[in-house]
Design an enzyme around this catalytic site. Sequence first.
Site, PDB file in Angstrom:
ATOM      1  N   ARG A 227       0.893  -1.323   0.460  1.00  0.00           N
ATOM      2  CA  ARG A 227       0.021  -0.153   0.004  1.00  0.00           C
ATOM      3  C   ARG A 227       1.331   1.183  -0.130  1.00  0.00           C
ATOM      4  O   ARG A 227       1.713   1.030   0.253  1.00  0.00           O
ATOM      5  CB  ARG A 227      -1.256  -0.151   1.269  1.00  0.00           C
ATOM      6  N   HIS A 275      -1.661   0.814  -9.693  1.00  0.00           N
ATOM      7  CA  HIS A 275      -2.575  -0.360  -8.646  1.00  0.00           C
ATOM      8  C   HIS A 275      -2.725  -1.125  -9.723  1.00  0.00           C
ATOM      9  O   HIS A 275      -4.114  -1.551  -9.263  1.00  0.00           O
ATOM     10  CB  HIS A 275      -3.207   0.678  -8.028  1.00  0.00           C
TER      11      HIS A 275
END
Length: 312
Positions: A227, A275
């Site tokens: 993350r 992502h």
Amino acid sequence: MTRPVLLYACPTVPAEPWIVEFRRAMPEVEIRVWPDIGEPAEITHAFVWHPPRGLFARLPALRMVFSLGAGVERLLDHAELPPEIPLIRMVDPSLGRDMTIFVVMQALRYHRRMPEIERNQRARIWSEVDAPMASDRRIGILGYGELGRLCADSLKGFGFDLSVWSRSPRDAPGLRAFAGVAELPAFLARSEILVCLLPLTPETAGILNAETFAQLPQGACLINVGRGGHLVEADFLAALASGRIAEATLDVFAEEPLPADHPFWSHERITVTPHIAALTQPRTAVSMIAVNIGRDAAGLPPLYQVDRSRGY
Ligand code: NAP
Ligand code: GLV
């Protein structure tokens, strides 16, 4: 239990492919799609990704919540999700395979020094850039869970000198396993290519920081697929400037989409991916949900329940 009713509440993800697969895998379950939720008191299960605030407070018969993603940090933010309702993280074979492909692709790229070879091509420089034997290349993976394990298994196949770091000690045949804060320095010291596959929790937030980078071998490469909140951006840019980190692939960011004026976009030694390292695939992911709804009906505990006290 009466007929289960599953609410799809993923406002940012197209519903159609999911609905098709839900209906195929569990025809006995009624599917509703946010915001057409019908009678809220009939909804027994929810499948969510960035759900609207306040949703859970409206569902008095809710028995279980499924996350579309493996990382659940944003769901743990929903104060109105009652603690007794099991929260299930995503475990999907396609997600695992795609993450493995992505991590192996980037690790091999850094192992064989491809960014340097590509820079040489642009400058028309013929230079025999070499690489150590795989058995002499030290790769470290932060996180040895569902995804870390799959990546480690594949990288092991190339013969790399592999190590992993987890919270609790793990059996890890064919590689070196480190656990806990006390063993982090020894793990970092041998990670020429460092992969982050940790969940974002209060303990792991900001773990990719100046102190961590200082413990890596000079010229290490970083692959962050965990993350954005794991990375302290200013420390990272300083480590790139000093050469402590030579190259990096970043797939996740504190702010997504990455703002157009962010320095990462144009940095020669950073590969930015939006992502996409691994996406949950409806066709393969639905079976875990069907199995868990079946287990619920049979009074069995669910698989892949998040331990909210740990945050993953
Ligand atoms: P997982 O199965 O829950 O595994 C998490 C691993 O991290 C475990 O090995 C755990 O240790 C370790 N860990 C957690 N907290 C730790 C701490 N404080 N210190 C040391 N180790 C710690 O999770 P997963 O399914 O592999 O997914 C990992 C993460 O990948 C997700 O949370 C998500 O953020 C990210 N992800 C990214 C993408 C993408 O496209 N970029 C896609 C999917 C997932 P133990 O084994 O001791 O519990
Ligand atoms: C994606 O980032 C996930 O958590 O599955």
